[in-house]
Scaffold this motif. Structure first.
Motif, mmCIF file in Angstrom:
data_model
loop_
_atom_site.group_PDB
_atom_site.id
_atom_site.type_symbol
_atom_site.label_atom_id
_atom_site.label_comp_id
_atom_site.label_asym_id
_atom_site.label_seq_id
_atom_site.Cartn_x
_atom_site.Cartn_y
_atom_site.Cartn_z
ATOM 1 N N LEU A 264 -2.410 -9.224 -0.870
ATOM 2 C CA LEU A 264 -2.189 -8.123 0.074
ATOM 3 C C LEU A 264 -1.442 -8.620 1.305
ATOM 4 N N ALA A 265 -0.580 -7.751 1.852
ATOM 5 C CA ALA A 265 0.199 -8.134 3.028
ATOM 6 C C ALA A 265 0.387 -6.952 3.953
ATOM 7 N N ALA A 266 0.507 -7.276 5.244
ATOM 8 C CA ALA A 266 0.922 -6.316 6.265
ATOM 9 C C ALA A 266 1.914 -7.032 7.160
ATOM 10 N N ALA A 267 3.045 -6.378 7.431
ATOM 11 C CA ALA A 267 4.085 -6.993 8.258
ATOM 12 C C ALA A 267 4.808 -5.902 9.039
ATOM 13 N N TRP A 268 5.416 -6.315 10.140
ATOM 14 C CA TRP A 268 6.038 -5.371 11.069
ATOM 15 C C TRP A 268 7.548 -5.509 11.066
ATOM 16 N N LEU A 269 8.216 -4.366 11.029
ATOM 17 C CA LEU A 269 9.643 -4.271 11.304
ATOM 18 C C LEU A 269 9.790 -3.387 12.548
ATOM 19 N N GLY A 270 10.099 -4.020 13.672
ATOM 20 C CA GLY A 270 10.121 -3.268 14.916
ATOM 21 C C GLY A 270 8.752 -2.693 15.202
ATOM 22 N N GLU A 271 8.661 -1.365 15.374
ATOM 23 C CA GLU A 271 7.396 -0.694 15.666
ATOM 24 C C GLU A 271 6.726 -0.140 14.411
ATOM 25 N N THR A 272 7.262 -0.473 13.254
ATOM 26 C CA THR A 272 6.743 0.084 12.000
ATOM 27 C C THR A 272 5.962 -0.975 11.227
ATOM 28 N N ARG A 273 4.738 -0.639 10.904
ATOM 29 C CA ARG A 273 3.858 -1.539 10.157
ATOM 30 C C ARG A 273 3.872 -1.145 8.678
ATOM 31 N N LEU A 274 4.252 -2.087 7.831
ATOM 32 C CA LEU A 274 4.289 -1.850 6.391
ATOM 33 C C LEU A 274 3.170 -2.635 5.721
ATOM 34 N N ILE A 275 2.507 -2.011 4.740
ATOM 35 C CA ILE A 275 1.517 -2.722 3.939
ATOM 36 C C ILE A 275 1.897 -2.599 2.469
ATOM 37 N N ASP A 276 1.460 -3.579 1.694
ATOM 38 C CA ASP A 276 1.703 -3.552 0.257
ATOM 39 C C ASP A 276 0.723 -4.519 -0.396
ATOM 40 N N ASN A 277 0.573 -4.402 -1.698
ATOM 41 C CA ASN A 277 -0.291 -5.318 -2.444
ATOM 42 C C ASN A 277 0.103 -5.277 -3.902
ATOM 43 N N VAL A 278 -0.210 -6.369 -4.605
ATOM 44 C CA VAL A 278 0.052 -6.452 -6.046
ATOM 45 C C VAL A 278 -1.126 -7.147 -6.711
ATOM 46 N N PRO A 279 -1.389 -6.846 -7.978
ATOM 47 C CA PRO A 279 -2.461 -7.547 -8.680
ATOM 48 C C PRO A 279 -2.060 -8.972 -9.025
ATOM 49 N N VAL A 280 -3.055 -9.843 -9.121
ATOM 50 C CA VAL A 280 -2.850 -11.218 -9.577
ATOM 51 C C VAL A 280 -3.825 -11.441 -10.727
ATOM 52 N N VAL A 281 -3.296 -11.542 -11.925
ATOM 53 C CA VAL A 281 -4.124 -11.739 -13.115
ATOM 54 C C VAL A 281 -3.942 -13.170 -13.591
ATOM 55 N N PRO A 282 -4.976 -13.995 -13.482
ATOM 56 C CA PRO A 282 -4.812 -15.414 -13.820
ATOM 57 C C PRO A 282 -4.472 -15.614 -15.285
ATOM 58 N N THR A 283 -3.546 -16.530 -15.519
ATOM 59 C CA THR A 283 -3.177 -16.882 -16.893
ATOM 60 C C THR A 283 -4.004 -18.039 -17.411
ATOM 61 N N GLU A 284 -4.747 -18.679 -16.488
ATOM 62 C CA GLU A 284 -5.658 -19.742 -16.888
ATOM 63 C C GLU A 284 -6.851 -19.727 -15.971
ATOM 64 N N THR A 285 -7.994 -20.198 -16.425
ATOM 65 C CA THR A 285 -9.197 -20.224 -15.589
ATOM 66 C C THR A 285 -9.773 -21.631 -15.567
#
Length: 285
Positions: A264-285
Motif C-alpha cells: 500500500l502507498a500514499a503519495a502527494w503531487l502538489g496538494e493532491t494525495r493519491l493512494i493505491d495498493n496491489v496484492p502480493v501473493v508469495p511464490t514461495e514460503t
C-alpha cells in the motif's frame, strides 16, 4: 430514468420494507458522490447480485480531519443522479447532515488494529468517522450486501471488522480497483491534478506492481520499499507519505511476503494525495 431520491431514514426504511414484503434482496453502495467509473463498477456488481440497489450519497463531515478539505469536497448530486440513470438504481439516498447527525448525536464507532498506521496515522479520527457513518448506513438500509472498492483497502478492512464485531447481518463485497488505461486508479481527486501531475501520477501503480513482483519472490521488504520510495520521488512525487507491506487480512506490518499480503502507498503531487495498493501473493514460503 434518474433514481428516486430519498432524504430521510423513515422514507428509506419504508421503501425497503416494501421490497422485503415482495421477497427481494437489497444491496447498498455507500459513496460521498462525485461518482466515476469506479463507483459505477460497484453498482454493476450490486445489480448482478440482488433485485434492489441503493446508492448512498453523503459527504460525511466526521471523516474529515481537515476543514478545508471538507469545504472543497465536490457536491455534484444532479450529475451523480444522471450517471446512475443507465444502471436503473432503485434509490439514491441523499440525507442532510442534520438527518444523519441530530443535535444530540454523541455516539462514535472506533476500530483498533486494522485502522492503525497507513492512512490512519496521518488522518486522526478519519476511520472513526468512516466506521460511524458506515454503521449507520448499513443499519438504515438493512441491506443484504454492501459493495466497497479495494482501492481504499484499509477502509474495506475497517468496515469488515465493524460488521463482524457488531454482528451486523450483511455481506461486505470487496470489488477490484478500476484503473485508467495508463494504470492510474480512478479517484475523485484525480481531477485536481495538473497536466504535468497527471502525467506523473500513474507511476504510483507502476512502482507498486514492480515492487510487488520482487516481494512475491521472497525478497526482504526493507530494500524493496526503500527503492520504491526513491522511484516515486525521482518520478516527480513531492512527498511519499507511506509505502508499506502489510498482511492482507490483519494489516500487520510484514518484513517478508511469507503469506498473502498487500503493498500500500500514499503519495502527494502538489496538494493532491493519491493512494493505491496491489496484492502480493508469495511464490514461495
Amino acid at each position: 430514468m434518474n433514481p428516486n431520491i430519498l432524504r430521510t431514514v423513515a422514507e428509506l426504511r419504508d421503501r425497503v420494507r416494501t421490497w422485503r414484503r415482495a421477497g427481494e434482496r437489497v444491496a447498498v453502495v455507500p459513496t460521498m458522490g462525485a461518482l466515476h467509473q469506479g463507483h459505477l463498477s460497484l453498482v454493476e456488481t450490486a445489480k448482478a447480485r440482488v433485485e434492489r440497489v441503493i446508492v448512498t450519497l453523503f459527504v460525511n463531515p466526521k471523516q474529515f480531519n481537515n476543514p478545508s478539505d471538507l469545504a472543497t469536497y465536490p457536491r455534484t448530486e444532479a450529475d451523480d443522479a444522471a450517471k446512475l440513470a443507465p444502471y436503473e438504481v432503485d434509490v439514491l439516498f441523499a440525507p442532510s447532515v442534520e438527518e444523519m447527525y441530530g443535535p444530540r448525536f454523541s455516539t462514535s464507532v472506533s476500530v483498533t488494529g486494522v485502522s492503525d498506521g497507513l492512512c490512519g496515522a496521518n488522518r486522526p479520527g478519519h476511520f472513526d468517522g468512516v466506521a460511524t457513518v458506515v454503521s449507520k448506513l448499513l443499519l438504515q438500509t438493512g441491506a443484504d450486501i454492501a459493495c466497497f472498492g479495494e482501492k481504499d483497502y484499509q477502509q474495506l478492512l475497517v468496515v469488515r471488522r465493524v460488521v463482524e464485531d457488531l454482528n451486523i447481518p450483511i455481506e461486505i463485497i470487496g470489488c477490484p480497483t478500476v484503473r485508467e488505461a495508463d494504470n492510474l486508479a480512478l479517484s475523485s481527486r484525480n481531477v485536481r491534478l495538473t497536466a504535468e501531475q497527471r502525467r506523473i501520477a500513474p507511476e504510483i501503480a507502476d512502482v507498486l506492481l514492480r515492487s510487488a513482483a520482487h516481494l512475491a519472490s521472497g525478497m526482504n521488504a526493507d530494500p524493496v520499499l526503500e527503492a520504491a520510495r526513491s522511484s516515486l520521488v525521482s518520478a516527480g512525487f513531492d512527498r511519499v507519505e507511506y509505502i508499506e507491506l502489510r498482511d492482507a487480512e490483519t494489516l500487520e506490518p510484514l518484513h517478508r511476503a511469507d503469506r498473502p499480503a498487500r503493498l500500500l502507498a500514499a503519495a502527494w503531487l502538489g496538494e493532491t494525495r493519491l493512494i493505491d495498493n496491489v496484492p502480493v501473493v508469495p511464490t514461495e514460503t
